[in-house]
Write a protein that holds these residues in place. Structure first.
Motif, PDB file in Angstrom:
ATOM      1  N   LYS A 233      64.966  43.609  -1.469  1.00  0.00           N
ATOM      2  CA  LYS A 233      64.553  44.862  -0.832  1.00  0.00           C
ATOM      3  C   LYS A 233      65.648  45.913  -0.970  1.00  0.00           C
ATOM      4  N   GLN A 234      65.225  47.125  -1.331  1.00  0.00           N
ATOM      5  CA  GLN A 234      66.136  48.268  -1.357  1.00  0.00           C
ATOM      6  C   GLN A 234      65.870  49.062  -0.081  1.00  0.00           C
ATOM      7  N   VAL A 235      66.911  49.262   0.719  1.00  0.00           N
ATOM      8  CA  VAL A 235      66.755  49.949   2.001  1.00  0.00           C
ATOM      9  C   VAL A 235      67.740  51.111   2.095  1.00  0.00           C
ATOM     10  N   LYS A 236      67.382  52.069   2.936  1.00  0.00           N
ATOM     11  CA  LYS A 236      68.247  53.226   3.213  1.00  0.00           C
ATOM     12  C   LYS A 236      68.603  53.170   4.705  1.00  0.00           C
ATOM     13  N   PRO A 237      69.821  52.701   5.041  1.00  0.00           N
ATOM     14  CA  PRO A 237      70.225  52.573   6.445  1.00  0.00           C
ATOM     15  C   PRO A 237      70.600  53.916   7.084  1.00  0.00           C
ATOM     16  N   THR A 238      70.276  54.046   8.365  1.00  0.00           N
ATOM     17  CA  THR A 238      70.696  55.194   9.168  1.00  0.00           C
ATOM     18  C   THR A 238      71.330  54.657  10.445  1.00  0.00           C
ATOM     19  N   ILE A 239      72.585  55.022  10.668  1.00  0.00           N
ATOM     20  CA  ILE A 239      73.324  54.582  11.849  1.00  0.00           C
ATOM     21  C   ILE A 239      73.625  55.814  12.696  1.00  0.00           C
ATOM     22  N   MET A 240      73.311  55.727  13.992  1.00  0.00           N
ATOM     23  CA  MET A 240      73.608  56.842  14.896  1.00  0.00           C
ATOM     24  C   MET A 240      74.681  56.383  15.885  1.00  0.00           C
ATOM     25  N   LEU A 241      75.759  57.156  15.947  1.00  0.00           N
ATOM     26  CA  LEU A 241      76.855  56.886  16.876  1.00  0.00           C
ATOM     27  C   LEU A 241      76.812  57.912  18.000  1.00  0.00           C
ATOM     28  N   ILE A 242      77.421  57.566  19.131  1.00  0.00           N
ATOM     29  CA  ILE A 242      77.511  58.507  20.251  1.00  0.00           C
ATOM     30  C   ILE A 242      78.973  58.624  20.669  1.00  0.00           C
ATOM     31  N   GLN A 243      79.368  59.860  21.036  1.00  0.00           N
ATOM     32  CA  GLN A 243      80.729  60.144  21.507  1.00  0.00           C
ATOM     33  C   GLN A 243      80.643  60.921  22.811  1.00  0.00           C
ATOM     34  N   TYR A 244      81.655  60.755  23.650  1.00  0.00           N
ATOM     35  CA  TYR A 244      81.726  61.480  24.920  1.00  0.00           C
ATOM     36  C   TYR A 244      83.043  62.250  25.009  1.00  0.00           C
ATOM     37  N   ARG A 245      83.025  63.308  25.818  1.00  0.00           N
ATOM     38  CA  ARG A 245      84.245  64.028  26.156  1.00  0.00           C
ATOM     39  C   ARG A 245      84.079  64.623  27.553  1.00  0.00           C
ATOM     40  N   THR A 246      85.203  64.985  28.173  1.00  0.00           N
ATOM     41  CA  THR A 246      85.169  65.551  29.526  1.00  0.00           C
ATOM     42  C   THR A 246      85.966  66.845  29.567  1.00  0.00           C
ATOM     43  N   LYS A 247      85.660  67.652  30.578  1.00  0.00           N
ATOM     44  CA  LYS A 247      86.390  68.907  30.795  1.00  0.00           C
ATOM     45  C   LYS A 247      87.299  68.698  31.999  1.00  0.00           C
ATOM     46  N   GLN A 248      88.598  68.985  31.775  1.00  0.00           N
ATOM     47  CA  GLN A 248      89.568  68.870  32.860  1.00  0.00           C
ATOM     48  C   GLN A 248      90.424  70.128  32.870  1.00  0.00           C
ATOM     49  N   ASN A 249      90.524  70.738  34.016  1.00  0.00           N
ATOM     50  CA  ASN A 249      91.275  71.981  34.169  1.00  0.00           C
ATOM     51  C   ASN A 249      90.769  73.062  33.222  1.00  0.00           C
ATOM     52  N   GLY A 250      89.444  73.110  33.015  1.00  0.00           N
ATOM     53  CA  GLY A 250      88.818  74.135  32.199  1.00  0.00           C
ATOM     54  C   GLY A 250      88.930  73.913  30.695  1.00  0.00           C
ATOM     55  N   LYS A 251      89.498  72.774  30.256  1.00  0.00           N
ATOM     56  CA  LYS A 251      89.650  72.498  28.831  1.00  0.00           C
ATOM     57  C   LYS A 251      88.948  71.189  28.476  1.00  0.00           C
ATOM     58  N   TRP A 252      88.307  71.204  27.335  1.00  0.00           N
ATOM     59  CA  TRP A 252      87.624  69.997  26.857  1.00  0.00           C
ATOM     60  C   TRP A 252      88.633  69.036  26.239  1.00  0.00           C
ATOM     61  N   SER A 253      88.470  67.782  26.556  1.00  0.00           N
ATOM     62  CA  SER A 253      89.295  66.742  25.932  1.00  0.00           C
ATOM     63  C   SER A 253      88.814  66.531  24.501  1.00  0.00           C
ATOM     64  N   SER A 254      89.557  65.767  23.747  1.00  0.00           N
ATOM     65  CA  SER A 254      89.091  65.376  22.412  1.00  0.00           C
ATOM     66  C   SER A 254      87.910  64.433  22.578  1.00  0.00           C
ATOM     67  N   TRP A 255      87.089  64.356  21.528  1.00  0.00           N
ATOM     68  CA  TRP A 255      85.971  63.417  21.568  1.00  0.00           C
ATOM     69  C   TRP A 255      86.531  61.998  21.582  1.00  0.00           C
ATOM     70  N   GLY A 256      85.944  61.155  22.408  1.00  0.00           N
ATOM     71  CA  GLY A 256      86.374  59.763  22.510  1.00  0.00           C
ATOM     72  C   GLY A 256      85.939  58.950  21.296  1.00  0.00           C
ATOM     73  N   GLU A 257      86.303  57.690  21.301  1.00  0.00           N
ATOM     74  CA  GLU A 257      85.911  56.791  20.213  1.00  0.00           C
ATOM     75  C   GLU A 257      84.389  56.651  20.227  1.00  0.00           C
ATOM     76  N   PRO A 258      83.753  56.773  19.082  1.00  0.00           N
ATOM     77  CA  PRO A 258      82.294  56.621  19.050  1.00  0.00           C
ATOM     78  C   PRO A 258      81.885  55.160  19.172  1.00  0.00           C
ATOM     79  N   SER A 259      80.658  54.958  19.606  1.00  0.00           N
ATOM     80  CA  SER A 259      80.069  53.621  19.638  1.00  0.00           C
ATOM     81  C   SER A 259      78.672  53.707  19.033  1.00  0.00           C
ATOM     82  N   VAL A 260      78.142  52.566  18.639  1.00  0.00           N
ATOM     83  CA  VAL A 260      76.827  52.532  17.991  1.00  0.00           C
ATOM     84  C   VAL A 260      75.749  52.813  19.034  1.00  0.00           C
TER      85      VAL A 260
END
Length: 180
Positions: A136-163
């Motif tokens: 079988k020939q397949v075309k995979p699609t993987i979706m990751l999710i990342q989170y970030r928070t706002k502290q003292n009016g500034k956004w943090s860097s994006w965290g490590e993604p997970s599946v």
């Protein structure tokens, strides 16, 4: 005059090869896209985003469908062996995604032998014992999710993604009767 013809011929072949190679490499490349940032809570201090990775097509290689006798099925020239694409064991396809995740495993069903004339048939080209395998020939699609928070009016860097999700689209199936 002959050298001019050879040069023109060489340039013609080279241009065809160059176009084929360049065109093919663009088609086979993985694509990565990022969604916008979405609010995670009512305070507006938490966000998430999706990273969608669409991989180039990949082949599973030949694997036997389930429900077959150990030594195969005896077929005469022109006889058919039928199978269903759903069911049977899964082939584990490992897909590299990066982002410190490494690889993700997808379960691709290999199918099973059908009773009688139900399903897709593959015709024998000679007599003997055969087993049916699918590639079988397949075309995979993987979706990751990342989170970030706002502290003292500034956004943090994006965290490590997970599946978040993983899926595939079947592009092509190549059944084959393999003589035992």
């Amino acid at each position: 005059m002959k050298s001019k013809k050879y040069l023109m011929g060489f340039l013609f072949v080279f241009s065809i090869l160059f176009t084929t190679i360049v065109g093919t490499s663009n088609v086979l490349a993985d694509t990565t896209s990022y969604s916008g940032a979405y609010n995670y809570d009512n305070t507006g201090n938490k966000q998430y985003r999706f990273i969608t990775i669409v991989k180039s097509t990949q082949w599973t290689g030949n694997h036997y469908v389930s429900g077959q006798p150990t030594k195969g099925t005896y077929l005469k020239n022109g006889d058919m062996l039928y199978y269903s694409e759903s069911g049977g064991p899964n082939y584990s396809l490992s897909v590299g995604v990066g982002y410190k995740i490494g690889s993700v495993s997808l379960g691709i069903p290999l199918g099973k032998i059908s009773n009688g004339t139900f399903g897709i048939g593959v015709r024998a080209t000679g007599k003997g014992y055969y087993k049916l395998a699918l590639n079988k020939q397949v075309k995979p699609t993987i979706m990751l999710i990342q989170y970030r928070t706002k502290q003292n009016g500034k956004w943090s860097s994006w965290g490590e993604p997970s599946v978040y999700s993983k899926k595939y689209q079947t592009v092509r199936i190549k059944p084959a009767l393999i003589k035992q």
